[in-house]
Motif scaffolding. Structure first.
Motif, PDB file in Angstrom:
ATOM      1  N   LEU A  37       3.309   9.343   9.297  1.00 60.54           N
ATOM      2  CA  LEU A  37       3.933   8.076   8.901  1.00 60.54           C
ATOM      3  C   LEU A  37       4.548   8.227   7.520  1.00 60.54           C
ATOM      4  O   LEU A  37       3.936   8.796   6.621  1.00 60.54           O
ATOM      5  N   CYS A 114       9.554   2.221   8.568  1.00 60.77           N
ATOM      6  CA  CYS A 114       8.921   3.539   8.524  1.00 60.77           C
ATOM      7  C   CYS A 114       9.298   4.371   9.748  1.00 60.77           C
ATOM      8  O   CYS A 114       9.864   3.867  10.724  1.00 60.77           O
ATOM      9  N   HIS A 118       3.052   8.326  14.130  1.00 60.29           N
ATOM     10  CA  HIS A 118       2.052   7.258  14.130  1.00 60.29           C
ATOM     11  C   HIS A 118       2.676   5.865  14.142  1.00 60.29           C
ATOM     12  O   HIS A 118       1.954   4.877  14.325  1.00 60.29           O
ATOM     13  N   LEU A 122       0.805   2.499  15.702  1.00 63.97           N
ATOM     14  CA  LEU A 122       0.318   1.528  14.736  1.00 63.97           C
ATOM     15  C   LEU A 122       0.904   0.144  14.999  1.00 63.97           C
ATOM     16  O   LEU A 122       0.206  -0.871  14.868  1.00 63.97           O
ATOM     17  N   LEU A 167       1.187   6.975   0.899  1.00 60.87           N
ATOM     18  CA  LEU A 167       0.686   7.119   2.262  1.00 60.87           C
ATOM     19  C   LEU A 167      -0.559   6.273   2.481  1.00 60.87           C
ATOM     20  O   LEU A 167      -0.696   5.574   3.493  1.00 60.87           O
ATOM     21  N   SER A 168      -1.465   6.313   1.517  1.00 60.38           N
ATOM     22  CA  SER A 168      -2.699   5.530   1.614  1.00 60.38           C
ATOM     23  C   SER A 168      -2.402   4.040   1.697  1.00 60.38           C
ATOM     24  O   SER A 168      -2.983   3.316   2.506  1.00 60.38           O
ATOM     25  N   MET A 170       0.301   2.563   2.749  1.00 57.26           N
ATOM     26  CA  MET A 170       0.931   2.215   4.030  1.00 57.26           C
ATOM     27  C   MET A 170      -0.111   2.022   5.125  1.00 57.26           C
ATOM     28  O   MET A 170      -0.081   1.049   5.885  1.00 57.26           O
ATOM     29  N   TYR A 171      -1.051   2.952   5.213  1.00 57.87           N
ATOM     30  CA  TYR A 171      -2.090   2.820   6.231  1.00 57.87           C
ATOM     31  C   TYR A 171      -2.976   1.595   5.970  1.00 57.87           C
ATOM     32  O   TYR A 171      -3.453   0.956   6.913  1.00 57.87           O
ATOM     33  N   ARG A 172      -3.182   1.277   4.700  1.00 57.12           N
ATOM     34  CA  ARG A 172      -3.955   0.067   4.387  1.00 57.12           C
ATOM     35  C   ARG A 172      -3.247  -1.187   4.896  1.00 57.12           C
ATOM     36  O   ARG A 172      -3.889  -2.108   5.417  1.00 57.12           O
ATOM     37  N   PHE A 174      -1.118  -1.399   7.458  1.00 62.22           N
ATOM     38  CA  PHE A 174      -1.198  -1.453   8.911  1.00 62.22           C
ATOM     39  C   PHE A 174      -2.615  -1.767   9.382  1.00 62.22           C
ATOM     40  O   PHE A 174      -2.808  -2.477  10.376  1.00 62.22           O
ATOM     41  N   ASP A 175      -3.603  -1.254   8.673  1.00 64.68           N
ATOM     42  CA  ASP A 175      -4.985  -1.582   9.016  1.00 64.68           C
ATOM     43  C   ASP A 175      -5.240  -3.070   8.828  1.00 64.68           C
ATOM     44  O   ASP A 175      -5.870  -3.721   9.675  1.00 64.68           O
TER      45      ASP A 175
END
Length: 296
Positions: A37, A114, A118, A122, A167-168, A170-172, A174-175
């Motif tokens: 991602l 993005c 993934h 996501l 990166l961290s 972005m995943y936060r 989406f989470d």
């Protein structure tokens, strides 16, 4: 715009033909492209009355949040009316357009585009599909804070830790969006947050709290809180706070140990004038008349 206090760092919004907006673009490094991602662009806006985008297609995935106001979203062969708290997704190659609802005066959007292997999984976890690229009542105030952190990184990109931090973050996001409560949540989960917020109002109504404070305690979107609370109590949250204050004020007036100013302060009003107006509107008589009629 500056008087609303809606945006932090509001001066970063530039004026365009149909909006005030901040566009942040990113060129992913080779390291980022090796992952699943990466960011293409992100931003936020405050729309003008003529706001409209498309019809067009894009080559990446993009999630958009309706932070306030409402829009009409055209996707493929469908059209849907989206309101504050709703999300919509732009899929690669899917024709779309969206525009401000007629008469709307305060449309605000956040977006994050993005790519990567993934991305589509996501988006699916959030609840999007190509056939129905939107979800209802999902955006929370905490999500805005997470997006703002991504924007801070994009404004000042660089440094050895920058790519990992981005990166961290972005995943936060989406989470958080995937874990947000939905209308399909179990009744027990709804009862937990609603009971917590009602107990908060029952406990602190004399301290000058407002509905926004109860919404924060509930941890759900304001519109969802209003709907659930109104169904549970039979009146709106604001009416419930007023009811609690009025019933308590009647007790104090009948008891007769406090003067009118003390009664007003004791039930959460800043002064006797605000209390008298609220009491007269609620009961159809001045508090002094109520005390004379029912007091000891």
């Amino acid at each position: 715009m500056s008087g609303s206090g809606t945006y932090r760092e509001e001066e970063l919004l530039s004026e365009y033909g149909h909006e005030f907006a901040e566009y942040l673009y990113h060129t992913p490094s080779e390291f980022e492209r090796q992952g699943g991602l990466w960011v293409i662009r992100s931003g936020r806006n405050l729309a003008k009355p003529n706001y409209e985008v498309g019809p067009k297609v894009i080559e990446c995935f993009s999630v958009h949040a309706v932070v306030s106001g409402s829009i009409l979203f055209d996707y493929g062969e469908g059209t849907v009316h989206l309101n504050q708290g709703d999300l919509f997704c732009l899929y690669p190659g899917l024709r779309y357009s969206y525009r401000i609802t007629a008469g709307e005066k305060q449309l605000r959007l956040y977006w994050l585009a993005c790519q990567g292997s993934h991305a589509e999984p996501l988006f699916a976890r959030i609840g999007f599909s190509r056939e129905e690229p939107y979800v209802r009542d999902r955006w929370l105030p905490s999500h805005e804070s997470e997006m703002d952190r991504i924007h801070e990184l994009l404004r000042t990109e660089g440094g050895s830790r920058y790519e990992v931090q981005l990166l961290s973050r972005m995943y936060r996001v989406f989470d958080a969006l995937g874990a947000a409560p939905t209308e399909a949540s179990s009744s027990s989960t709804i009862a937990d947050w609603l009971a917590r917020a009602i107990l908060y109002m029952d406990t602190h109504y004399t301290e000058g709290i407002d509905v926004a404070d109860a919404v924060k305690v509930a941890g759900v979107h304001r519109s969802r809180f209003y709907q659930a609370c109104s169904r549970q109590l039979g009146i709106s949250p604001m009416q419930y706070l007023i009811k609690l204050r009025m019933e308590k004020s009647c007790e104090l007036l009948v008891d007769g140990q406090l003067n009118m100013q003390a009664v007003a302060l004791s039930v959460g009003y800043p002064d006797i004038y605000a209390f008298s107006r609220a009491f007269s509107k609620y009961y159809g008589m001045a508090p002094s008349h109520y005390q004379a009629a029912f007091g000891d």
